[in-house]
Motif scaffolding. Structure first.
Motif, PDB file in Angstrom:
ATOM      1  N   VAL A 107      42.579  44.608  38.679  1.00  0.00           N
ATOM      2  CA  VAL A 107      41.615  44.609  40.344  1.00  0.00           C
ATOM      3  C   VAL A 107      42.091  44.940  41.140  1.00  0.00           C
ATOM      4  CG1 VAL A 107      39.527  45.739  41.291  1.00  0.00           C
ATOM      5  CG2 VAL A 107      40.166  45.450  38.488  1.00  0.00           C
ATOM      6  N   PRO A 108      42.528  45.338  42.219  1.00  0.00           N
ATOM      7  CA  PRO A 108      43.181  44.762  43.594  1.00  0.00           C
ATOM      8  C   PRO A 108      41.889  43.855  43.604  1.00  0.00           C
ATOM      9  CG  PRO A 108      43.647  46.344  43.503  1.00  0.00           C
ATOM     10  CD  PRO A 108      42.588  46.522  42.141  1.00  0.00           C
ATOM     11  N   MET A 109      41.359  42.563  44.176  1.00  0.00           N
ATOM     12  CA  MET A 109      40.226  41.924  44.902  1.00  0.00           C
ATOM     13  C   MET A 109      39.951  42.658  46.439  1.00  0.00           C
ATOM     14  SD  MET A 109      41.141  38.160  42.787  1.00  0.00           S
ATOM     15  CE  MET A 109      39.149  37.514  44.483  1.00  0.00           C
ATOM     16  N   ASP A 110      40.623  43.006  47.110  1.00  0.00           N
ATOM     17  CA  ASP A 110      40.476  43.549  48.603  1.00  0.00           C
ATOM     18  C   ASP A 110      40.030  44.780  47.856  1.00  0.00           C
ATOM     19  OD1 ASP A 110      42.838  44.328  47.811  1.00  0.00           O
ATOM     20  OD2 ASP A 110      43.681  44.028  50.342  1.00  0.00           O
ATOM     21  N   ALA A 111      40.085  45.580  46.540  1.00  0.00           N
ATOM     22  CA  ALA A 111      39.704  47.521  46.530  1.00  0.00           C
ATOM     23  C   ALA A 111      38.478  47.399  46.714  1.00  0.00           C
ATOM     24  CB  ALA A 111      40.719  48.038  45.363  1.00  0.00           C
ATOM     25  N   PRO A 112      37.615  48.393  47.019  1.00  0.00           N
ATOM     26  CA  PRO A 112      36.191  49.175  46.515  1.00  0.00           C
ATOM     27  C   PRO A 112      36.334  49.271  45.393  1.00  0.00           C
ATOM     28  CG  PRO A 112      37.216  51.174  47.619  1.00  0.00           C
ATOM     29  CD  PRO A 112      38.327  49.281  47.149  1.00  0.00           C
ATOM     30  N   ASN A 113      35.287  48.682  44.506  1.00  0.00           N
ATOM     31  CA  ASN A 113      35.628  48.874  43.031  1.00  0.00           C
ATOM     32  C   ASN A 113      33.574  48.828  42.414  1.00  0.00           C
ATOM     33  OD1 ASN A 113      35.159  48.280  39.858  1.00  0.00           O
ATOM     34  ND2 ASN A 113      36.924  47.040  40.414  1.00  0.00           N
ATOM     35  N   PRO A 114      33.660  50.165  42.857  1.00  0.00           N
ATOM     36  CA  PRO A 114      32.392  51.162  41.971  1.00  0.00           C
ATOM     37  C   PRO A 114      31.329  49.951  40.649  1.00  0.00           C
ATOM     38  CG  PRO A 114      33.653  53.212  42.747  1.00  0.00           C
ATOM     39  CD  PRO A 114      34.289  51.155  42.396  1.00  0.00           C
ATOM     40  N   ARG A 115      32.376  49.571  39.387  1.00  0.00           N
ATOM     41  CA  ARG A 115      31.921  49.344  38.359  1.00  0.00           C
ATOM     42  C   ARG A 115      31.640  47.946  38.828  1.00  0.00           C
ATOM     43  NH1 ARG A 115      36.355  49.072  33.641  1.00  0.00           N
ATOM     44  NH2 ARG A 115      37.429  47.932  35.524  1.00  0.00           N
ATOM     45  N   LEU A 116      31.965  46.819  39.793  1.00  0.00           N
ATOM     46  CA  LEU A 116      32.233  45.543  39.450  1.00  0.00           C
ATOM     47  C   LEU A 116      30.554  45.713  40.855  1.00  0.00           C
ATOM     48  CD1 LEU A 116      35.291  43.761  40.002  1.00  0.00           C
ATOM     49  CD2 LEU A 116      33.805  43.493  38.334  1.00  0.00           C
ATOM     50  N   ASP A 117      30.480  46.514  41.833  1.00  0.00           N
ATOM     51  CA  ASP A 117      28.802  46.492  42.560  1.00  0.00           C
ATOM     52  C   ASP A 117      27.888  46.496  41.895  1.00  0.00           C
ATOM     53  OD1 ASP A 117      31.139  45.820  44.174  1.00  0.00           O
ATOM     54  OD2 ASP A 117      30.779  47.489  45.400  1.00  0.00           O
ATOM     55  N   ALA A 118      28.142  47.832  40.687  1.00  0.00           N
ATOM     56  CA  ALA A 118      27.232  48.163  40.252  1.00  0.00           C
ATOM     57  C   ALA A 118      26.552  46.912  39.385  1.00  0.00           C
ATOM     58  CB  ALA A 118      27.761  49.113  39.292  1.00  0.00           C
ATOM     59  N   ALA A 119      27.643  46.349  38.456  1.00  0.00           N
ATOM     60  CA  ALA A 119      27.201  45.263  37.989  1.00  0.00           C
ATOM     61  C   ALA A 119      26.754  44.156  38.868  1.00  0.00           C
ATOM     62  CB  ALA A 119      28.538  44.230  36.975  1.00  0.00           C
ATOM     63  N   ALA A 120      27.440  43.589  39.902  1.00  0.00           N
ATOM     64  CA  ALA A 120      26.803  42.717  41.045  1.00  0.00           C
ATOM     65  C   ALA A 120      25.111  43.295  41.360  1.00  0.00           C
ATOM     66  CB  ALA A 120      27.761  42.482  41.721  1.00  0.00           C
TER      67      ALA A 120
END
Length: 141
Positions: A107-120
Motif C-alpha cells: 500500500v503506498p504510504m501516501d495513498a488514502p487507505n480506507p481499510r487502514l483508516d477503519a482499523a485505526a
C-alpha cells in the motif's frame, strides 16, 4: 465491490508471480507467489518494483527495511500455509504485508487507505471547497 487492474505480467525476477494487481478501491497492490519456488524477499522486491514501475536493482536493499533472514524463516514454505501468519513493514514508501500462503500486498504510504483508516478508528473525511467557510447549522454562538 472492489475493482482491480493488472499492473504487470510476467515479472522477470520471480517466475511464480504471473501478475501484480492494483485494487482501485483500497489502493492496494497485490500478488500471489509460490513460496515453495520463490524467496519471499525476492517476491517482495518484485511487487514493490512493479508498483513503483522501477527496476528492482534501483530499489534500496530489502535488508535496509527488515531482517531478510528472519523474513525467509517466518514464511518458509511448509505444509501448513493456513497458519494465519502475516508481517507488515515499511519499504520504499509502501506499507508491505506478507501473508502466509504466498500473498504480498503493498500500500503506498501516501495513498488514502480506507481499510487502514477503519482499523485505526479514523473516520473518512470529505473536504468540499464550497463548504469550507460555512458554519454548521447546530453551532451555538
Amino acid at each position: 465491490m472492489a475493482s482491480s487492474q493488472v499492473i504487470s505480467q510476467g515479472l522477470d525476477i520471480v517466475d511464480s508471480i504471473d501478475a501484480v494487481r492494483f485494487d482501485t478501491t483500497h489502493h492496494v497492490f497485490r500478488a500471489d507467489y509460490d513460496a515453495s519456488r520463490e524467496s519471499v524477499a525476492l517476491a517482495t522486491v518484485a511487487v514493490v518494483a512493479t508498483a513503483e514501475d522501477r527496476d528492482p536493482a534501483d530499489l534500496a536493499p530489502l535488508q535496509s527495511a527488515i531482517d531478510t533472514d528472519a523474513l525467509e524463516s517466518l514464511f518458509a514454505a511448509s505444509d501448513d500455509v493456513s497458519n494465519g501468519c502475516r508481517l507488515t513493514f515499511e519499504y520504499e514508501g509502501f506499507e508491505v504485508t506478507v501473508f502466509s500462503g504466498g500473498v504480498i500486498e503493498a500500500v503506498p504510504m501516501d495513498a488514502p487507505n480506507p481499510r487502514l483508516d477503519a482499523a485505526a478508528g479514523v473516520e473518512p473525511t470529505i473536504e468540499d471547497a464550497s463548504q469550507a467557510n460555512t458554519v454548521p447549522e447546530h453551532a451555538d454562538d
